[in-house]
Write a protein that holds these residues in place. Structure first.
Motif, PDB file in Angstrom:
ATOM      1  N   MET A   1     -38.683  29.182   0.216  1.00 33.21           N
ATOM      2  CA  MET A   1     -38.297  28.572  -1.063  1.00 33.21           C
ATOM      3  C   MET A   1     -38.274  27.050  -0.968  1.00 33.21           C
ATOM      4  SD  MET A   1     -37.836  30.923  -3.323  1.00 33.21           S
ATOM      5  CE  MET A   1     -36.747  30.282  -4.544  1.00 33.21           C
ATOM      6  N   ILE A   2     -37.764  26.514   0.125  1.00 38.36           N
ATOM      7  CA  ILE A   2     -37.723  25.061   0.301  1.00 38.36           C
ATOM      8  C   ILE A   2     -39.125  24.491   0.408  1.00 38.36           C
ATOM      9  CG2 ILE A   2     -37.054  23.225   1.897  1.00 38.36           C
ATOM     10  CD1 ILE A   2     -34.513  24.827   2.477  1.00 38.36           C
ATOM     11  N   LEU A   3     -39.985  25.138   1.185  1.00 42.45           N
ATOM     12  CA  LEU A   3     -41.362  24.659   1.325  1.00 42.45           C
ATOM     13  C   LEU A   3     -42.141  24.764   0.019  1.00 42.45           C
ATOM     14  CD1 LEU A   3     -42.305  26.029   4.845  1.00 42.45           C
ATOM     15  CD2 LEU A   3     -41.787  23.685   4.188  1.00 42.45           C
ATOM     16  N   SER A   4     -41.918  25.839  -0.720  1.00 47.40           N
ATOM     17  CA  SER A   4     -42.638  25.986  -1.987  1.00 47.40           C
ATOM     18  C   SER A   4     -42.157  24.970  -3.012  1.00 47.40           C
ATOM     19  CB  SER A   4     -42.503  27.406  -2.523  1.00 47.40           C
ATOM     20  OG  SER A   4     -41.156  27.679  -2.830  1.00 47.40           O
ATOM     21  N   SER A   5     -40.864  24.679  -3.047  1.00 45.70           N
ATOM     22  CA  SER A   5     -40.369  23.696  -4.009  1.00 45.70           C
ATOM     23  C   SER A   5     -40.836  22.286  -3.657  1.00 45.70           C
ATOM     24  CB  SER A   5     -38.851  23.741  -4.109  1.00 45.70           C
ATOM     25  OG  SER A   5     -38.272  23.346  -2.884  1.00 45.70           O
ATOM     26  N   LEU A   6     -40.876  21.970  -2.372  1.00 50.21           N
ATOM     27  CA  LEU A   6     -41.379  20.659  -1.968  1.00 50.21           C
ATOM     28  C   LEU A   6     -42.872  20.512  -2.253  1.00 50.21           C
ATOM     29  CD1 LEU A   6     -39.522  20.043   1.406  1.00 50.21           C
ATOM     30  CD2 LEU A   6     -39.159  18.885  -0.777  1.00 50.21           C
ATOM     31  N   SER A   7     -43.630  21.559  -2.016  1.00 50.87           N
ATOM     32  CA  SER A   7     -45.066  21.477  -2.292  1.00 50.87           C
ATOM     33  C   SER A   7     -45.334  21.405  -3.794  1.00 50.87           C
ATOM     34  CB  SER A   7     -45.803  22.654  -1.669  1.00 50.87           C
ATOM     35  OG  SER A   7     -45.372  23.864  -2.245  1.00 50.87           O
ATOM     36  N   LEU A   8     -44.582  22.142  -4.593  1.00 48.66           N
ATOM     37  CA  LEU A   8     -44.739  22.081  -6.042  1.00 48.66           C
ATOM     38  C   LEU A   8     -44.356  20.699  -6.573  1.00 48.66           C
ATOM     39  CD1 LEU A   8     -45.532  23.838  -8.448  1.00 48.66           C
ATOM     40  CD2 LEU A   8     -43.123  24.398  -8.704  1.00 48.66           C
TER      41      LEU A   8
END
Length: 52
Positions: free
Chosen positions: A7-14
């Motif tokens: 979730m953290i990686l996906s939010s940062l990439s988004l």
């Protein structure tokens, strides 16, 4: 615990993708408005309210 990392990686990439899109549109002149500031002082707000 693995889902938290995902979730953290996906939010940062988004967020990074949206930042890149915003910067591309900013530098391409998408937000440039040269007409409105010249005539904004001439627009009478009370005139618009009376005609509604």
């Amino acid at each position: 615990m693995d889902i938290l990392i995902i979730m953290i990686l996906s939010s940062l990439s988004l967020g990074g993708i949206f930042l890149i899109i915003f910067l591309i549109s900013l530098y391409s002149g998408q937000f440039d408005d040269y007409e409105s500031p010249r005539i904004r002082i001439l627009i009478d707000d009370t005139y618009k309210e009376k005609n509604l």
